[in-house]
Enzyme design. Structure first.
Site, short mmCIF file in Angstrom:
data_model
loop_
_atom_site.label_atom_id
_atom_site.label_comp_id
_atom_site.label_asym_id
_atom_site.label_seq_id
_atom_site.Cartn_x
_atom_site.Cartn_y
_atom_site.Cartn_z
N HIS A 260 -2.53 7.06 -8.96
CA HIS A 260 -2.46 7.27 -7.52
C HIS A 260 -2.91 6.01 -6.80
O HIS A 260 -4.02 5.52 -7.01
CB HIS A 260 -3.36 8.44 -7.14
CG HIS A 260 -3.35 8.74 -5.67
ND1 HIS A 260 -4.34 8.31 -4.82
CD2 HIS A 260 -2.46 9.40 -4.90
CE1 HIS A 260 -4.07 8.71 -3.60
NE2 HIS A 260 -2.94 9.37 -3.61
N ASP A 262 -3.28 4.56 -3.05
CA ASP A 262 -3.21 4.76 -1.60
C ASP A 262 -2.43 3.61 -0.98
O ASP A 262 -2.78 2.43 -1.18
CB ASP A 262 -4.61 4.83 -1.00
CG ASP A 262 -5.28 6.15 -1.29
OD1 ASP A 262 -4.58 7.18 -1.34
OD2 ASP A 262 -6.51 6.17 -1.48
N ASP A 372 -3.42 14.06 -2.87
CA ASP A 372 -4.59 13.73 -2.04
C ASP A 372 -4.20 13.71 -0.58
O ASP A 372 -3.77 12.68 -0.05
CB ASP A 372 -5.13 12.36 -2.48
CG ASP A 372 -6.36 11.94 -1.68
OD1 ASP A 372 -7.02 12.82 -1.11
OD2 ASP A 372 -6.64 10.73 -1.62
N HIS A 577 -1.41 9.31 4.14
CA HIS A 577 -2.53 10.24 4.35
C HIS A 577 -3.89 9.58 4.52
O HIS A 577 -4.91 10.30 4.60
CB HIS A 577 -2.59 11.27 3.21
CG HIS A 577 -2.87 10.69 1.85
ND1 HIS A 577 -1.91 10.63 0.87
CD2 HIS A 577 -3.99 10.15 1.31
CE1 HIS A 577 -2.42 10.09 -0.21
NE2 HIS A 577 -3.69 9.80 0.03
#
Length: 995
Positions: A260, A262, A372, A577
C-alpha cells in the site's frame, strides 16, 4: 547425538532459542552473527546533491565528488545521487555477493541505466544481490548508481511520524561495502524464527507449542554456528515439524503480497512516483526468483506514473501481469476517500481506473480495493456494481474507536438494495510480515467463524511503500500446511472471493453506510482543499454539459476529450484518501491547491508555463458555452422584498416566503415560513450562532475530533461591527456584520435574502489564525425528530439525533454533502452549504462544521482567509416535496451567464417530468464521438416513472453501465413524448444516446 535429558523449562528453553538468533545478544557466537562472512570495501564512492528529482540520464552526467561514509547531506526533500564502483575479490568465486547499503533515506539502485532494486532500512531492504553464485565469466568490476531521497519511509516528521516535516533534517550513508552472504544461515534462521514464534503465539496451553519448543531446543543442540556441516541435521528437524499437516477443516489464509503506497501523505506526490518505482522493481526481482509469488497492486494513477517515469519497469510489470503474478486490483484512479467525493466523482474514479487497467493490461478489475480510508458511503455498492465490480476488500473499519464491527466477511447492501460481497482481513492489517502472529490473529479475530473459512492476509511493508521481502515469502513457505496453524496458500483476490462466494449461504448482510468511528475531523480539516474540490466538481460538470450541447448545436465543435480527461484525473488524484480529508503535509496541500487553480485556469484558457503540471493549452471555447441552473419547482406569487432597521438595532427582512429578524450580532432571533405561519428558530434560542470548541484529539491531530470537545463549547459573542444594511434593491437585500473570535481571528458575514428565494444565504469570510480550535455554526430549530437526513452521493440517508446507544453516540460528528435536513410531519428545516462536509444534528440543534486548526502533519493547516456560503431553508411538507434537493443544487451550481448572438432562439436541451429524478451528467461518450452519455438518479427514495424529453435529434437510446458499456439487451423506445424511464429508490441510470 546423545545428551542427558533435562527438565524442559519453557522460559529458559525459549530464551535460549531467542538468543541463538538474536541480532543484539551473543552475536559473536550465535547463528545470527554468521549471516555475513567476509567483507570488502567499495572501490570508490562519490556523490552529488540535487534540490530536484531528476531522471537517471540527467543524473549520470553530473560531477560527482568523493563521499566519506558518515558525512551528512540534505536538506529534507533533496536528492543525493551516488556513483559506486566495485571490484569483487577473485577469491569469492562461487559465493553469493551483496552490496550492503544502509542509509537513513529511501534509495534506488540503478544498473545498466535501469532501476533494479529499492533499498530502505525501515523496510528491511539493506542489500542488493550482485551475484547469487559468482562465476568467472561475470564482471568483477561493476559501476552502480544509487539515488537516495532525503526522506524516510514515512517522510521527515520532527519528533513524531505525523509531526510536520523538519525542513532542515540531514541524512547520511552508514554502510557501503561488499559482503559474502551465507544463504544456508539465512534459511536456518528462518526455521528458528518461525518455531520460536509458534512457541510464543500458541502459548503454554497448546501441545503443539511445546512440540515446537522441544524441536527448537534440539536444533540448538545440533547446530554449531561455526560449522556449516551441522546445519543440515537442524534443518531436518525443522522440516519434520513443518511437514506435520493440518486437518481438512482448518481455516485457509490466502496470502497476497501487497504494498500500500499512499499517493501523497507525509511526502509530496512527486516522491510517491519514486516510492512506486523503488517498491515495484523490488517486487519484480522477487517474482523472478519465486514463481509462486503473487502481488496485488491498486491505483491506476500510480501505474500511469511508473509508465511515464520508468518505462522499462512498466514493461516488466506488464509481463508479470500476463503471468498472473502481478495483479492489478481496485479499478479506481486512486484509492479515494470513501465519503467526500461527489457521486459523479466516484463514477469517474472507476471509469478512469477501469479503462486504464483494460487498456494497459487487457482486463478489468473484479474487486474494489480500498484498505485505508475513513468511512464508506452507502452508495458505493451500487457504484461498484455499475462499474463491473461485485467484490470489496477493506480493512480500516477495524480502527473503530467505540464499537467493534461485527463481521469480517459479509454482504454489504447500499441504499438502493445493491449488494457486494465484502471482506475485511481479520488480521486487521494490510501490511503483515508473514509471521506466525499474523496467521494466528487472522484465525482468532475472524468474526464469522462457521460462516467463512477463508481469509486474506496482505503482506508487505505499506503506507510508505516498500512491499514484500524474500524473508516474508520464506516464512510463509515454511507453514503452508503445518499442524496447529491455519493453512496458507499464495492466492489472488479472485480466488479468495470465489472461495468466499462458494460458502456464502450463511453470510450476514450489513445495510447502509460503513461509518468509521474515528478520523471524523477529516470532514473539516484543510477547508481550502474541500472548497477546491467542490468548485472543480461543479466546474467540470458544467464544462461537460456546455461542451456536449455545443457539439450538438454544431458538429464542428472540437469536444475537448483529452483536456477533460487530464482535468478530471487531476481532480481525482486530489480525492486520494489523505488529500481531500486534509491529513497530509503542507507540501501536498500546496500541490492540491495548485491543481485546483490549474483546472480553473484551463477552463478560462489562461496559459501556463510548460513546466507547470497544470499546464493548459485548450481550444479557447469552454467559456463561451458555460451555463447551468436547476429548477426549484416552487410556486410563488408576485416578487416582494423589504428590509427594515428597527429601533433596537435588529433588522427585519422579508421576501414573501421568509421573514427573519437578525440581531446585532448576526444571529437570527426569528425565522418564519410565511405561508405556513411556522417559526423555525427554537424558543429562547438564536440561529446562526457561531461557537468555538477546544479541539485536542488523542493523537491523530488532523484526523480526529473527540467527543469530549463538545464539553468546551463557547459562543462567539464579541461584535466588532454590528449588523447594518449594505443594500436592498428589490431583488436582493444584504446586511453585514463582523465578529471577533479572538485577538487573532475574525468573522465577517453577509446575510442575503433574495426575492422569491426559499432560503437565506450567509456569505462568510473568516480570517483564521487559531491553534487546536474548532469553529461551527448552530441553528436550534423548532423541529422534533429522532432522525436527521443527510445528502450523500446520488441520494441521502438518515442518522439518529439521539444518543441512545454507543453506535448512536459514535456519530457525534458525521459527514454529508450539499444539505442536511431535520423534519417532522409537514415541516422541517434544511441546512445547505457550498463547500462543507461536517455536520452534527443533536436533538433539535443543527450544526455545520466550518474550520479546524490542527498542527500536524501540516503545522499551518487552515491558517489564513476562508470564504464559504451556507444557507438555512425552512419548509412545509417533506424536504423532497419542498425542493430542498434542487435548492442545494442551485446554491452549488450558480447560473453562468454567457454572451449569445442577438437572434439566438431560446431552447431547452433536456427536461425531466418528475422532480424526484435529477439529471446529473451530460458528457460525450468514451470512444464514441457521435454519442452522449446522460446520467440520472432518483433522489427522493421512491419508485417513479419519468419522461426524459430532449430537443436533440437522438437516433438510438440504450441503457449502459457506469463504464459506458452498452447493454444490448435494453434498447429504449423513443416516443413522441420522449424517453420513458422506470426508477427504483436511489437508482442510478446511465443512458447512451446515439445522435
Amino acid at each position: 547425538m546423545f545428551h542427558q535429558p533435562v527438565l524442559k523449562n519453557r522460559r529458559t528453553l525459549l530464551e535460549r532459542a531467542e538468543k541463538f538468533i538474536s541480532d543484539v545478544y551473543f552475536t559473536d557466537c550465535n547463528l545470527r552473527g554468521r549471516l555475513y562472512g567476509e567483507s570488502w570495501p567499495v572501490e570508490t564512492l562519490a556523490s552529488f546533491l540535487s534540490p530536484k528529482r531528476i531522471t537517471f540520464p540527467e543524473a549520470s552526467k553530473q560531477n560527482f565528488a568523493p563521499y566519506k561514509i558518515g558525512d551528512t547531506f540534505g536538506p529534507t526533500w533533496w536528492t543525493c545521487w551516488f556513483k559506486v564502483t566495485l571490484n569483487i575479490p577473485q577469491s569469492w568465486r562461487g559465493k553469493e555477493v551483496h552490496l550492503l547499503w544502509e542509509c537513513d533515506g529511501e534509495a534506488m539502485v540503478w544498473r545498466h541505466e535501469q532501476p533494479v532494486q529499492g533499498l530502505t532500512k525501515e523496510g528491511e531492504k539493506t542489500s542488493y544481490i550482485l551475484s547469487e553464485c559468482l562465476r568467472d565469466e561475470e564482471p568483477h568490476s561493476v559501476t552502480l548508481y544509487v539515488e537516495m531521497a532525503c526522506n524516510g519511509l514515512f517522510g521527515a516528521g520532527q519528533g513524531s511520524m505525523i509531526a510536520a516535516p523538519d525542513p532542515n533534517r540531514t541524512f547520511s550513508v552508514q554502510k557501503a561495502e561488499l559482503g559474502v552472504f551465507n544463504r544456508d544461515v539465512q534459511e536456518l534462521l528462518t526455521d528458528f524464527e518461525m518455531l520460536v514464534d509458534i512457541v510464543k503465539e500458541l502459548g503454554e496451553g497448546e501441545q503443539r507449542g511445546f512440540q515446537a519448543l522441544f524441536t527448537v531446543n534440539e536444533m540448538v543442540n545440533l547446530c554449531d554456528p561455526s560449522d556449516p556441516s551441522s546445519f543440515a541435521s537442524a534443518r531436518t528437524l525443522a522440516h519434520k515439524f513443518f511437514s506435520q499437516k493440518n486437518g481438512e477443516s482448518q481455516h485457509t489464509v490466502h496470502a497476497m503480497g501487497h504494498c500500500h503506497i499512499d499517493s501523497a501523505w507525509l511526502w509530496p506526490y512527486e516522491e510517491t512516483i519514486r516510492k512506486c518505482g523503488r517498491s515495484w522493481v523490488t517486487v519484480i526481482r522477487l517474482m523472478e526468483k519465486n514463481p509462486e509469488f503473487v502481488f496485488t497492486c491498486s491505483q491506476a494513477q500510480q501505474f500511469h506514473w511508473v509508465k511515464k517515469w520508468y518505462p522499462g519497469l512498466f514493461s516488466q510489470i506488464q509481463h508479470f501481469v500476463k503471468k498472473g503474478q502481478f495483479v492489478p486490483v481496485g479499478g479506481t484512479w486512486v484509492e479515494m476517500d470513501g465519503n467526500l467525493p461527489s457521486g459523479e466523482s466516484m463514477v469517474r474514479q472507476f471509469l478512469e481506473g477501469q479503462r486504464f487497467f483494460y487498456q494497459e493490461f487487457g482486463s478489468y478489475c473484479k474487486e474494489f480495493w480500498l484498505p485505508d480510508t475513513f468511512g464508506y458511503s452507502a452508495q458505493l455498492p451500487q457504484i461498484m456494481q455499475g462499474s463491473g465490480i461485485s467484490h470489496f476488500l477493506t480493512q480500516k473499519l477495524s480502527w473503530n474507536l467505540v464499537n467493534t464491527f461485527p463481521h469480517n466477511t459479509f454482504f454489504w447492501e447500499g441504499i438502493n438494495g445493491s449488494k457486494v460481497l465484502t471482506h475485511f482481513p481479520p488480521g486487521n492489517s494490510y501490511e503483515m510480515k508473514g509471521k506466525v502472529e499474523d496467521l494466528i490473529k487472522t484465525v482468532k479475530n475472524n468474526k464469522d467463524k462457521g460462516r467463512a473459512n477463508h481469509s486474506a492476509a496482505l503482506f508487505g511493508f505499506g503506507d510508505g511503500g516498500g512491499g514484500p521481502t524474500q524473508l516474508m515469502l520464506d516464512r510463509l513457505q515454511r507453514v503452508q500446511d503445518t499442524d496447529g496453524l491455519p493453512k496458507v496458500q499464495m492466492s489472488t483476490p479472485d480466488h479468495l472471493f470465489s472461495q468466499l462466494k462458494a460458502e456464502s449461504d450463511l453470510l450476514c448482510t450489513w445495510t447502509g453506510e460503513l461509518f468509521l468511528e474515528l478520523h471524523n475531523g477529516t470532514y473539516t480539516t484543510e477547508a481550502q482543499i474541500k472548497r477546491g474540490n467542490r468548485q472543480c466538481e461543479t466546474l467540470l460538470h458544467d464544462v461537460e454539459i456546455a461542451s456536449s450541447l455545443a457539439l450538438c448545436r454544431g458538429r464542428t465543435f472540437p469536444y475537448p476529450v483529452e483536456k477533460l480527461q487530464e482535468l478530471w484525473r487531476l481532480l481525482l488524484l486530489n480525492q486520494f484518501h489523505d488529500v481531500i480529508p486534509g491529513s497530509c503535509i503542507e507540501l501536498v496541500v500546496e500541490d492540491a491547491l495548485r491543481y485546483y487553480e490549474g483546472i480553473h485556469r484551463c477552463v478560462s484558457c489562461q496559459k501556463h508555463t510548460a513546466n507547470d503540471s497544470s499546464v493548459c493549452h485548450c481550444s479557447g471555447t469552454f467559456h463561451r458555452y458555460l451555463w447551468c441552473t436547476f429548477y426549484t419547482g416552487i410556486k410563488i406569487g408576485k416578487p416582494r422584498l423589504c428590509i427594515t432597521l428597527q429601533a433596537d438595532g435588529t433588522v427585519l427582512m422579508e421576501n414573501g416566503i421568509l421573514q427573519t429578524v437578525v440581531n446585532k450580532d448576526g444571529t437570527l432571533a426569528s425565522l418564519r415560513l410565511v405561508h405556513a405561519n411556522r417559526e423555525a428558530i427554537s424558543d429562547g434560542c438564536n440561529g446562526n450562532q457561531f461557537v468555538m470548541f477546544d479541539d485536542v484529539p488523542l493523537f491523530w491531530d488532523a484526523w480526529d475530533v473527540m467527543d469530549y470537545h463538545l464539553q468546551t463549547r463557547k459562543p462567539v459573542l464579541e461584535v466588532v461591527k454590528p449588523v447594518h444594511v449594505v443594500s436592498s434593491d428589490g431583488l436582493r437585500s444584504v446586511v453585514s456584520l463582523t465578529l471577533r473570535i479572538s485577538d487573532k481571528s475574525t468573522i465577517t458575514q453577509e446575510i442575503i435574502m433574495d426575492a422569491m428565494c426559499p432560503y437565506i444565504k450567509f456569505n462568510t469570510e473568516v480570517k483564521w489564525a487559531e491553534s487546536h480550535k474548532f469553529l461551527k455554526v448552530e441553528f436550534p430549530v423548532r423541529v422534533h425528530s429522532s432522525h436527521a437526513t443527510y445528502e450523500i452521493q446520488f441520494g441521502h440517508l438518515q442518522r439518529p439525533t439521539h444518543r441512545n446507544t454507543s453506535w448512536d453516540w459514535a456519530r457525534f460528528e458525521v459527514w454529508g454533502h450539499k444539505w442536511a435536513d431535520l423534519s417532522e410531519h409537514n415541516f422541517g428545516v434544511a441546512l445547505l452549504n457550498d463547500c462543507k462536509y461536517g455536520y452534527s444534528v443533536h436533538k433539535n440543534t443543527m450544526t455545520l462544521s466550518l474550520l479546524r486548526a490542527p498542527k500536524s502533519p501540516d503545522a499551518n493547516a487552515d491558517m489564513g482567509t476562508h470564504h464559504f456560503t451556507y444557507a438555512i431553508m425552512p419548509h412545509s411538507g417533506s424536504f423532497q416535496d419542498s425542493s430542498v434537493i434542487q435548492c442545494a443544487y442551485n446554491l452549488n451550481f450558480p447560473l453562468r451567464l454567457i454572451q449569445s448572438c442577438p437572434d439566438t432562439v431560446a431552447w431547452s436541451a433536456f427536461s425531466v417530468s418528475h422532480p424526484a429524478v435529477i439529471l446529473e451528467t451530460i458528457k460525450q461518450a468514451e470512444d464514441r464521438k457521435e454519442s452522449l452519455v446522460v446520467r440520472l438518479y432518483e433522489s427522493h427514495g421512491s419508485s417513479v416513472t419519468v419522461t426524459l424529453r430532449t430537443a436533440l435529434h437522438v437516433r438510438e437510446a440504450w441503457h449502459c453501465d457506469l463504464m459506458e458499456r452498452q447493454d444490448g439487451t435494453k434498447p429504449i423506445l423513443i416516443t413522441s413524448d420522449g424517453i420513458i424511464l422506470q426508477f427504483s429508490p436511489f437508482q442510478i441510470v446511465s443512458l447512451l444516446l446515439v445522435l
